[in-house]
Design an enzyme around this catalytic site. Structure first.
Site, short mmCIF file in Angstrom:
data_model
loop_
_atom_site.label_atom_id
_atom_site.label_comp_id
_atom_site.label_asym_id
_atom_site.label_seq_id
_atom_site.Cartn_x
_atom_site.Cartn_y
_atom_site.Cartn_z
N LYS A 6 -13.27 -58.49 -22.73
CA LYS A 6 -13.32 -57.59 -22.14
C LYS A 6 -13.06 -56.81 -21.06
CE LYS A 6 -18.57 -57.33 -21.38
NZ LYS A 6 -19.65 -58.37 -21.49
N SER B 185 -24.17 -56.78 -23.69
CA SER B 185 -23.09 -55.74 -22.89
C SER B 185 -21.91 -55.73 -23.70
CB SER B 185 -22.43 -55.98 -21.76
OG SER B 185 -21.91 -57.14 -21.60
N SER C 164 -25.16 -61.16 -23.09
CA SER C 164 -23.88 -60.53 -23.48
C SER C 164 -22.74 -60.75 -24.01
CB SER C 164 -23.39 -59.56 -22.42
OG SER C 164 -24.46 -59.01 -21.16
#
Lengths: 501, 504
Positions: free
Chosen positions: A79, A154, A178
């Site tokens: 990420k 997210s 997330s």
């Protein structure tokens, strides 16, 4: 599809160890897949140019007879919130466009030390603020199950990359869901470890007291293997726990054995298992899973967590407050974007222009909220009260865990929604994290795994288990147990039913 | 800038009561910084580094970096708190003080707010005439220093008018303890002196603890002076001003005095004092307005989520308490008694900051008066020409060695001074300098008598006077002999021999 990209990380690791396949082949297969599907999915913000070289180096070490760690040679996506010395790290924001950090985040360093092969950096809502990746400054990621729908957020990039077979493993970060919510809406597995279980050093901070890095994978065992690699104490993170952790891989393997659920007490959190906003198909799959658990020896009880109803309100004060301070460093002075007003300006004007242009709308919204919540005269009413609610939520968890071993709820109230559906109404977006937020506020671990497809839209539904702080082991045990039962019932992994891209 | 109107000092005191308050920042001399493992420029070995070389991602506030508390800095802070008579918090927290400024890498400063590590203490200070005054301490808290801005292109070196500014983050993250007093009442006309003595006492305390070099000229010790006036008989405190960075003892004294006179002039005319920070101007001895400061200044403090509370064990606190050096005031009283100096002599020594050096020299076996003579005399003189601290030049042991050569009759004072100079110049130990420079006294009477006879022959009038019993006339002969011997003779022995030979 090539077996090299549909295989689990555990299988790849075994094949690599046995010399049946090389890391370079596995890595190349994933790069090919990325090249093929990225135009439609957009999981990656950056694809590594060194992946093949890294893989070849691992192959060479293996060929030289070196004893390598379990996951050596297995590719992994990272990420973009995590700092990497060899790739830009933007956290999905314009303000960090092109910024290459001078250091690796601790979890990334551990990946490299264990010989995993970083494939690239995955897309996310800007600074991890959002539940859909629509707030990425670099365009949204699309859900591999339906390209018109969000992949969650997210960490939509990591979840979609795993679900679209663009990586067997990915790292995510979970501040209010997330990792788990994207896993739920993409049919993958995501774990938010106990707060302090994985180092935050090098994870670009959203809300320091809530952020936690964790695995995103297609199976519970793979999540356990990845957690074993990234977890453990880090002296560079004062909030990192000094515990010696058990093997999560072993916990998952034990859980997958028949009869492992006998005597396990599972608490259904009343406040998170129904009511307004819950999609019928989500609740149907949830109840089926409970029945399955019960049929296999688990005891299902209902527990109350009366303060959970205040969780979202508390969360949306604590998070913006911490974020408003954490994001103050993005001022153009030392790194990142610099916007100089026409004709020049004072440092203050340059800072303002940079932040005006560099931050997106959701980031600005939360900075304003947080600044307000911390202001003199409002602190006690907002931030102070929110911290009290947080304590109450922790007490609810403690009380519940005196009665049960794990708690369970749907991972998210709905399946993947359509792009644009909630951007006009931030509150409705925030409500999508209803089920995941309590675990962050209390620092307890949570896992989301696929529970099937909702009847009304045929989209993946996730089920969430939560355990007491430091008892992450239980999540892998119960998660692997339920996964085995469900896969057996489905006749194969859920993701194999996803449409061809 | 228009010069502020000042009221006569005595008149001001007649009308108003000054109330003081001080915030003193002490840079701790730990090896590494408060929250990172970068070298700490306030540690002696780390002075003088090029800009932006003593930094890590933490000091630059790079995304993803996290602070870690320096344990030694916590220990130093506890020791300081104890030396100030404070209670040490069982649990204290760091907090973020949020404001945007380019010298502040994260745009927040990690400080302590509602839970400081030390609170509620007091410190006794000694005024010049020996009066002891007690200053109440509100708190001492830990925090990090900011970087340093250099404004380029303006006439004043200030930000106004500058073309651009340079930032050096070496200082960012240097460990600081901020010591905050309660309002200080009762200083009256001696308020300026109280200010000076307070800062001087804090300096003595941190030096005796060995937790800071405490050199004001290097910014190791920085003082903000708060002054307010209230009309005689009024209970409510007046509006205060905070004069920032008053960075010498003398300036503290001057700044307090100036503010009293300035504020009194405004109040007497029916004006009001603006609550503000003020700049101190060393050259003109005046203050000028900085930025307005109100109690509503909003730093949006909240507990630092990246750090755990600091919870020192009772054992640790007891251990640090046991290791505390004698309080400076107590030590001074003891030394005054032990050394038998006059008050004036002692004050000289104290004001030259040579107590420790003399103490060490006495411990090495030198009589207090001799020790004082060397340190405040020759060594201080050389230090002055070199612009160095006396203690950096020579050790107490070396001074003791010189003195023992004097005691043994091998050196006289004049030669001893040359030996000290040689030691300071790095020519070796005292004995080695004596050897190399050939500075021994002539102890053989033969050459002395020859020189004396020659001198007496050259000055027959002096010889007459001595023979007439005017022995003080011998001085001229002694001088000539000493000169002939190039100073390497024991003057007392020469005198004896002169009187002997004159009668011969």
């Amino acid at each position: 599809m090539s077996e090299l990209i549909t295989a689990t990380a555990a299988d790849l690791a075994a094949k690599l160890a046995a010399g049946e396949v090389s890391s370079a082949e596995v890595t190349r297969a994933h790069l090919d897949r990325i090249a093929a599907v990225e135009p439609s999915v957009n999981s990656y913000l950056h694809v590594s140019e060194q992946a093949i070289a890294t893989a070849e180096a691992i192959d060479a070490r293996r060929a030289a007879g070196e004893q390598l760690p379990t996951l050596a040679g297995v590719p992994v996506a990272i990420k973009d919130v995590l700092c990497t010395v060899d790739m830009p790290s933007t956290a999905g924001s314009r303000i960090l466009e092109g910024w290459v950090p001078p250091y690796d985040a601790t979890p990334v360093r551990k990946l490299r030390e264990n010989g995993l092969v970083p494939l690239g950096k995955t897309n996310m809502d800007e600074f991890a603020m959002g539940s859909s990746t629509e707030y990425s400054a670099y365009g949204p990621t699309r859900n591999p199950w339906d390209l018109e729908r969000i992949p969650g957020g997210s960490g939509g990039g990591s979840a979609a990359a795993v679900a679209a077979f663009e990586a067997p493993l990915a790292l995510g970060s979970d501040t209010g869901g997330s990792i788990r919510q994207p896993a739920a809406v993409t049919g993958s597995v995501g774990v938010k470890p106990t707060y302090g279980g994985v180092s935050r050093y090098g994870a670009i901070a959203l809300a320091s007291s809530l952020d936690q890095v964790g695995p995103v994978t297609r199976t519970v065992l793979d999540a356990a293997l990845l957690h074993d690699v990234i977890g453990g104490h880090d002296p560079r993170d004062s909030t990192s726990l000094t515990d010696v952790w058990p093997s999560f891989e072993q916990a998952a393997r034990r859980g997958a054995q028949e009869g492992s659920l006998k005597g396990l007490k599972v608490g259904v959190v009343k406040e998170l298992a129904g009511g307004e906003g819950f999609q019928p198909g989500v609740l149907a799959r949830f109840r089926e899973s409970l029945e399955l658990l019960e049929q296999n020896g688990a005891e299902i009880v209902e527990v109350a967590a009366p303060n959970f109803e205040y969780a979202i309100s508390a969360y949306y004060l604590i998070l913006p407050a911490e974020a408003s301070s954490n994001l103050a460093k993005f001022d153009s002075v030392r790194f990142g974007l610099r916007v100089t007003p026409q004709g020049g300006g004072t440092v203050e004007q340059v800072m303002a222009a940079t932040r005006e242009q560099g931050f997106g709308p959701e980031v600005k919204r939360r900075i304003i909220l947080g600044t307000y919540a911390l202001s003199a005269g409002y602190y006690d009413a907002y931030y102070g009260s929110a911290q009290k609610v947080r304590t109450l939520i922790q007490q609810d968890f403690s009380a519940a865990f005196e009665k049960v071993d794990v708690l369970v709820s749907p991972s998210a109230p709905t399946t993947a929604f359509k792009f644009g559906e909630k951007t006009a109404d931030p509150l409705s977006m925030y409500l999508n994290d209803l089920t995941t937020i309590p675990a962050n506020l209390a620092g307890v671990p949570g896992i989301s795994l696929p529970a099937g497809l909702a009847d009304e839209d045929g989209l993946p539904v996730g089920i969430q288990f939560m355990a007491p702080a430091r008892a992450d082991e239980r999540l892998y045990h119960v998660g692997a147990a339920l996964e085995a039962l469900l896969v057996d019932r489905w006749g194969g992994p859920l993701l194999h039913r996803a449409p061809q891209l | 800038m228009a010069r502020a109107e000042l009221m006569d000092y005595d008149k001001a005191l007649e009308l108003y009561e000054p109330v003081l308050g001080f915030e003193v920042h002490v840079e701790l001399s730990t090896r590494t910084k408060m929250f990172s493992d970068a070298p700490n420029p306030a540690f002696a070995d780390n002075h003088g580094a090029s800009p932006n070389t003593q930094i890590t991602p933490v000091d630059l506030g790079l995304p993803g970096s996290l602070p870690v508390v320096n344990e030694t800095a916590v220990h130093y802070s506890i020791s300081l708190g104890l030396a100030l008579g404070c209670s040490i918090a069982e649990s204290s927290r760091f907090a973020r003080k949020n404001y945007f400024y380019p010298d502040l890498a994260k745009n927040y400063q990690i400080s302590q707010f509602d839970e400081p590590i030390a609170f509620e203490g007091s410190v006794d200070i000694e005024l010049e005439d020996g009066t002891v005054f007690t200053v109440p301490i509100e708190r001492a808290h830990m925090e990090e220093d900011a970087g340093k801005l250099t404004h380029v292109g303006g006439a004043t070196g200030r930000i106004q008018g500058a073309e651009y500014s340079l930032v050096d983050y070496n200082r960012a993250g240097v460990p600081l303890v901020e010591i905050v007093t309660k309002p200080i009442f009762g200083a009256e006309g001696r308020a300026p002196e109280v200010g000076k003595a307070y800062v001087s006492t804090i300096r003595d305390i941190v030096r005796s603890l060995g937790i800071s070099e405490a050199r004001m000229e290097l910014g190791n010790l920085r003082c903000d002076a708060n002054v307010s006036l209230r009309p005689r008989g009024q209970e409510k405190l007046g509006t205060r001003t905070e004069t920032k960075n008053v960075n010498s003892m003398r300036s503290v004294e001057r700044a307090v005095r100036y503010e009293i006179q300035r504020q009194a002039a405004i109040l007497a005319k029916g004006g009001t004092i603006t609550q503000e920070t003020r700049h101190w101007h060393e050259d003109t001895g005046t203050t000028s307005p900085g930025r307005p400061k109100s109690d509503a200044d909003d730093y949006r403090y909240f507990p630092e989520p990246d750090l755990l509370p600091v919870q020192p064990s009772a054992e640790l606190i007891a251990q640090l308490r046991a290791a505390l050096p004698e309080a400076p005031a107590v030590r001074r009283r003891r030394l005054l008694e032990e050394w038998g100096f006059t008050e004036l002599e002692f004050r000289d020594v104290k004001n030259s900051g040579l107590l420790a050096e003399i103490e060490d020299t006495v411990a090495a076996g030198v009589a207090p008066a001799q020790a004082r003579k060397w340190w405040t005399g020759e060594i201080a003189r050389i230090a002055n020409t070199k612009g160095a601290e006396p203690a950096e030049l020579i050790t107490a042991t070396a001074v003791a060695e010189v003195q023992s050569l004097v005691d043994d009759g091998i050196l006289n004072d004049k030669l001893a001074r040359q030996v000290i100079e040689g030691v300071i110049e790095g020519e070796g130990s005292a004995a080695e300098v004596v050897e190399k420079r050939g500075l021994k006294l002539v102890s053989d009477d033969g050459p002395l008598i020859a020189a004396i006879d020659e001198a007496l022959a050259a000055q027959p009038d002096v010889l007459e006077k001595i023979r007439d019993g005017k022995v003080q006339a011998a001085g001229a002969v002694i001088g000539a002999v000493m000169k002939a011997m190039k100073g390497q003779a024991d003057a007392a022995r020469v005198r004896e021999l002169v009187l002997e030979r004159a009668q011969a």
